[in-house]
Design a protein around this motif. Structure first.
Motif, PDB file in Angstrom:
ATOM      1  N   TYR A   1       0.853  -1.197   0.000  1.00 38.59           N
ATOM      2  CA  TYR A   1       0.000   0.000   0.000  1.00 38.59           C
ATOM      3  C   TYR A   1       0.883   1.239   0.000  1.00 38.59           C
TER       4      TYR A   1
ATOM      5  N   ASP B   1      -7.039   0.267  -7.076  1.00 37.69           N
ATOM      6  CA  ASP B   1      -6.694  -0.826  -6.161  1.00 37.69           C
ATOM      7  C   ASP B   1      -7.747  -1.917  -6.051  1.00 37.69           C
TER       8      ASP B   1
ATOM      9  N   PHE C   1      -8.267  -4.943   1.877  1.00 37.90           N
ATOM     10  CA  PHE C   1      -8.839  -4.169   0.773  1.00 37.90           C
ATOM     11  C   PHE C   1     -10.257  -4.642   0.488  1.00 37.90           C
TER      12      PHE C   1
ATOM     13  N   ASN D   1      -8.243  -6.370  -3.901  1.00 38.65           N
ATOM     14  CA  ASN D   1      -9.345  -6.752  -3.013  1.00 38.65           C
ATOM     15  C   ASN D   1      -9.069  -8.075  -2.305  1.00 38.65           C
TER      16      ASN D   1
ATOM     17  N   PRO E   1      -8.652   0.325   1.747  1.00 40.24           N
ATOM     18  CA  PRO E   1      -8.256  -0.409   2.952  1.00 40.24           C
ATOM     19  C   PRO E   1      -9.269  -0.216   4.083  1.00 40.24           C
TER      20      PRO E   1
END
Length: 608
Positions: A501, A510, A598, A514, A603
């Motif tokens: 991250y 992003d 995620f 997941n 996040p």
């Protein structure tokens, strides 16, 4: 189980008589019996002597037997002595020798028989009573009865004894309390038979056990002090609790004086790492401004490690400037040189890890190895026992792969395979080699497909793993996760380091991350603290690698008043910007990190 208190008492107390007792001959010193007389001769003479003289002779024989390690024979030599007919000092010595010899033989039950208060003289010197109470506590501990041992110590601490003896007992009481099983402690708190002193000690222990972070302990401790302000533990607190010199104050958090003093910030203010030094110092100063309300501000002296490059130079400057603490250096070789010094005239909070040495400084660092350990432990704690490891094809990736492997295997897990991923090459082939079934299974699956059978997706990849440990940059991870799914391994849970991250949430970018769980600094994934908010108002780059150094500097300020308390209170911690901070036996700050996962490209915080 002799201790220094018993040893000092044993030298002087056998000559003491309680006021009002009939004078009688004192226990003879060892020199009262000629050296040539044997133990047998002493015991033979005892058979022909009046009761008091016979007891004196048997005591001397028992002492000599103890010196020879013949504890059972020492007890046998004293078994014919009736302590109830003896002067108090002589009765004390007989009971002490009997009990200590039984304890040396791990016979706590027999020791308690000899220490039965009904068999002891009704009037004893308080110091003698304390020594026998300690022996009773030792005997209860041998019988796995820690509560009875604690009650003995608490009762004896109420006798009219000197301050140093009482403080020693308070230290032992607190040490025993901190080792109690939580369920046993809860039971002790609820026991209706407790007196005032016992209840106060038990509630204090329960209060401290329920809150391990220093801030929470401070709040709970203040509440305890309000209710128990007259309790001996409040008046003469154990040093093991306060982490400070004994004083009437029990404050576990540092006093204002501890916040003050003269501190040297030893950082590379010139040269290639000058920006790192600037970020660390700004984080320290901002934390001082936002957290230091109500406390004296330390006087800071900025020291350039480009100019002060050896421990000898550093400690000379520290003594010349009358520094109370040095924070730094940042360079690991310099930190190692400090660790190799036999003595530190000034405490050092280094900002990198040190190799083992004769005098270890305190160490606060942001090493990725601590994160790798966190990731391995989280996966194992979640029930995974066989893993794959994916790290970048780089030197830092090799280090993390070794840490993943070493720690997961030390927990009892198995590393089924690893990949040094190179995303500039054929990543699909690399992932396929890592997660594919073995050739025999592949042939079987191909045959079943030709025969028209339906093949479940999970059958198309290896079945001997249940988790993946990942260290990868965001850019690489966004390629690795979809490629795992392409090769039918998208259902394997992934645990990652903070490299995953970049600190800037982006839902669109992003989504390919997941369901990956990752660990990171509270600075980046928790609600911002006042220090963080103040930095954010003045700075923009707070979340990249250099931005993390603001958090490091802030934690250096947060930590320095607590170092002694962390060292003296095992299991305690404080909440910082770089993690939940505790101290190990090598004086290294252990950073326990929070977790996130995620969800829809963003996040979401998880528990520690």
């Amino acid at each position: 189980m002799m201790n220094r208190v018993r040893l000092s008492f044993a030298l002087i107390l056998i000559t003491i008589f309680v006021a009002g007792c009939t004078p009688s001959p004192k226990v003879p010193p060892r020199t009262a019996i000629p050296a040539q007389d044997s133990i047998v001769a002493l015991l033979r003479a005892a058979e022909e002597s009046p009761p008091i003289r016979a007891a004196e002779l048997r005591v001397e024989a028992a002492r000599r037997l103890v010196d020879q390690g013949r504890h059972e024979d020492a007890v046998a030599a004293l078994d014919q002595v009736d302590t109830r007919s003896l002067p108090p000092s002589l009765a004390f010595e007989v009971s002490r020798l009997r009990a200590s010899s039984s304890l040396e033989r791990q016979d706590g039950s027999r020791a308690l028989q000899y220490l039965d208060w009904a068999q002891l003289p009704p009037s004893m010197d308080p110091a003698q009573a304390v020594e026998l109470a300690e022996l009773r506590a030792d005997a209860y501990e041998q019988q796995d009865d820690p509560l009875s041992a604690l009650r003995e110590l608490i009762i004896s601490s109420q006798l009219e004894i000197d301050h140093s003896t009482r403080l020693y007992l308070h230290e032992r009481i607190w040490r025993e309390l901190t080792q109690l099983n939580p369920n046993l402690l809860d039971s002790a708190v609820r026991d209706q038979r407790n007196g005032y002193h016992e209840q106060g000690w038990f509630e204090l222990a329960q209060t401290m056990a329920s809150r391990r972070d220093h801030t929470g302990q401070m709040e709970a401790l203040e509440q305890w002090q309000i209710l128990w302000q007259g309790h001996p533990a409040a008046i003469e607190p154990p040093q093991l609790l306060t982490g400070m010199q004994p004083s009437p104050s029990m404050a576990l958090l540092p006093t204002p004086a501890q916040h003050g003093g003269r501190i040297g910030l030893l950082l590379p203010f010139s040269g290639q790492l000058s920006q790192a030094a600037t970020n660390i110092s700004e984080g320290f100063i901002t934390a001082m401004q936002t957290q230091g309300t109500g406390f004296p501000q330390p006087h800071l002296l900025m020291l350039d490690s480009a100019q002060i490059s050896t421990p000898e130079q550093l400690f000379a400057v520290a003594q010349q400037q009358q520094l109370n603490l040095i924070i730094g250096p940042l360079d690991r070789s310099f930190v190692n040189a400090i660790a190799q010094q036999p003595f530190h005239p000034v405490p050092v909070l280094a900002l990198n890890q040190a190799d083992p040495g004769p005098s270890m400084p305190y160490q606060l660092d942001l090493s990725s190895e601590q994160e790798a350990i966190e990731v391995a432990e989280r996966a194992f704690r979640d029930g995974h026992r066989s893993i794959l490891i994916i790290t970048p094809s780089a030197a830092w990736g090799d280090r993390l792969e070794r840490t993943f492997t070493r720690h997961f295997e030390s927990l009892g897990g198995r590393v089924a395979g690893s990949l040094r991923a190179d995303t500039s090459a054929n990543l699909s082939g690399q992932i396929s080699s890592l997660v594919a079934t073995d050739p025999r299974q592949q042939s079987s699956i191909a045959l079943r497909i030709r025969q028209g059978e339906k093949i479940e997706p999970e059958e198309r990849r290896r079945q001997d793993v249940d988790a993946i440990l990942l260290a990868a940059s965001p850019q690489d991870a966004r390629q690795i996760q979809p490629m795992l799914a392409y090769h039918y391994a998208g259902d394997i849970p992934i645990y990652a380091t903070s490299h995953l991250y970049d600190g800037q949430p982006d839902r669109t970018r992003d989504t390919d991350l997941n369901n990956i769980q990752f660990t990171d600094l509270p600075w980046r994934i928790r609600e911002p603290s006042p220090t963080h908010q103040a930095m954010r108002a003045a700075r923009t780059s707070l979340y990249d690698d250099l931005g993390k150094l603001y958090a490091l500097g802030a934690d250096a300020y947060t930590l320095f008043p607590y170092l002694q308390q962390l060292a003296s209170t095992p299991g305690s911690y404080i909440e910082g910007e770089t993690g939940r901070l505790s101290l190990d036996q090598q004086n290294r700050i252990v950073r326990t990190l929070p977790w996130a996962i995620f969800r829809n490209g963003i996040p979401q915080p998880l528990d520690y």
